[in-house]
Write a protein that holds these residues in place. Structure first.
Motif, PDB file in Angstrom:
ATOM      1  N   TRP A   9     -32.202 -13.472 -24.439  1.00  5.82           N
ATOM      2  CA  TRP A   9     -32.124 -13.172 -23.009  1.00  5.82           C
ATOM      3  C   TRP A   9     -31.077 -14.042 -22.324  1.00  5.82           C
ATOM      4  N   SER A  13     -28.092 -12.214 -20.479  1.00  2.25           N
ATOM      5  CA  SER A  13     -27.942 -12.294 -19.021  1.00  2.25           C
ATOM      6  C   SER A  13     -26.643 -13.004 -18.640  1.00  2.25           C
ATOM      7  N   SER A  16     -23.710 -10.508 -19.156  1.00  2.00           N
ATOM      8  CA  SER A  16     -23.690  -9.456 -18.124  1.00  2.00           C
ATOM      9  C   SER A  16     -23.262 -10.021 -16.769  1.00  2.00           C
ATOM     10  N   MET A  70     -25.931 -10.636  -9.442  1.00  2.32           N
ATOM     11  CA  MET A  70     -27.360 -10.386  -9.298  1.00  2.32           C
ATOM     12  C   MET A  70     -27.735  -8.985  -9.772  1.00  2.32           C
ATOM     13  N   LEU A  71     -26.944  -7.994  -9.390  1.00  3.65           N
ATOM     14  CA  LEU A  71     -27.230  -6.623  -9.806  1.00  3.65           C
ATOM     15  C   LEU A  71     -27.104  -6.463 -11.317  1.00  3.65           C
ATOM     16  N   THR A  73     -27.554  -8.823 -13.571  1.00  2.00           N
ATOM     17  CA  THR A  73     -28.681  -9.515 -14.192  1.00  2.00           C
ATOM     18  C   THR A  73     -29.959  -8.690 -14.066  1.00  2.00           C
ATOM     19  N   ARG A  74     -30.148  -8.046 -12.937  1.00  2.00           N
ATOM     20  CA  ARG A  74     -31.317  -7.165 -12.771  1.00  2.00           C
ATOM     21  C   ARG A  74     -31.259  -5.998 -13.746  1.00  2.00           C
ATOM     22  N   LYS A  75     -30.076  -5.414 -13.885  1.00  2.00           N
ATOM     23  CA  LYS A  75     -29.903  -4.293 -14.818  1.00  2.00           C
ATOM     24  C   LYS A  75     -30.183  -4.764 -16.246  1.00  2.00           C
ATOM     25  N   ALA A  77     -32.106  -7.238 -17.102  1.00  2.00           N
ATOM     26  CA  ALA A  77     -33.545  -7.493 -17.204  1.00  2.00           C
ATOM     27  C   ALA A  77     -34.307  -6.187 -17.418  1.00  2.00           C
ATOM     28  N   ASN A  78     -33.896  -5.129 -16.727  1.00  2.00           N
ATOM     29  CA  ASN A  78     -34.534  -3.824 -16.930  1.00  2.00           C
ATOM     30  C   ASN A  78     -34.317  -3.331 -18.362  1.00  2.00           C
ATOM     31  N   LEU A  87     -40.932  -8.425 -19.636  1.00  2.00           N
ATOM     32  CA  LEU A  87     -39.836  -9.026 -18.877  1.00  2.00           C
ATOM     33  C   LEU A  87     -39.221 -10.178 -19.659  1.00  2.00           C
ATOM     34  N   LEU A  91     -38.332 -14.528 -16.265  1.00  2.00           N
ATOM     35  CA  LEU A  91     -38.716 -13.656 -15.166  1.00  2.00           C
ATOM     36  C   LEU A  91     -40.196 -13.271 -15.211  1.00  2.00           C
TER      37      LEU A  91
END
Length: 95
Positions: A9, A13, A16, A70-71, A73-75, A77-78, A87, A91
């Protein structure tokens, strides 16, 4: 095993976020050139750069690059959650 997923992870992350920041910087720089007709300030702290230009560049570039990271990293994480069923380690909610 948890340590391995944490390392995966962390690398995933980081990659990305860095890629998103690089793309965002290119977009912001191109947009700045198209809008103002000149290069963005290389160093906004330089006293020879107009204050309005330094503040605008710092605010716009900082905001958009942080938003892109941020976007991304969120993507990531998904994607991680869909791939592993949970998760990423940093997170997960505290138990």
């Amino acid at each position: 095993m948890a340590s391995d997923s944490s390392k995966v992870w962390s690398i995933f992350s980081l990659i990305s976020a860095l890629a998103a920041a690089a793309v965002a910087k290119k977009v912001v720089t191109s947009t700045w050139k198209a809008t103002t007709g000149k290069q963005p300030p290389a160093n906004p702290a330089d006293p020879d750069v107009d204050l309005w230009e330094a503040v605008t560049w710092a605010a716009v570039s900082g905001t958009l690059i942080a938003l892109a990271r941020m976007l991304a990293t969120r993507k990531a994480a998904n994607y991680y959650a869909k791939s592993t069923g949970k998760l990423p380690p940093d997170l997960q909610a505290d138990a």
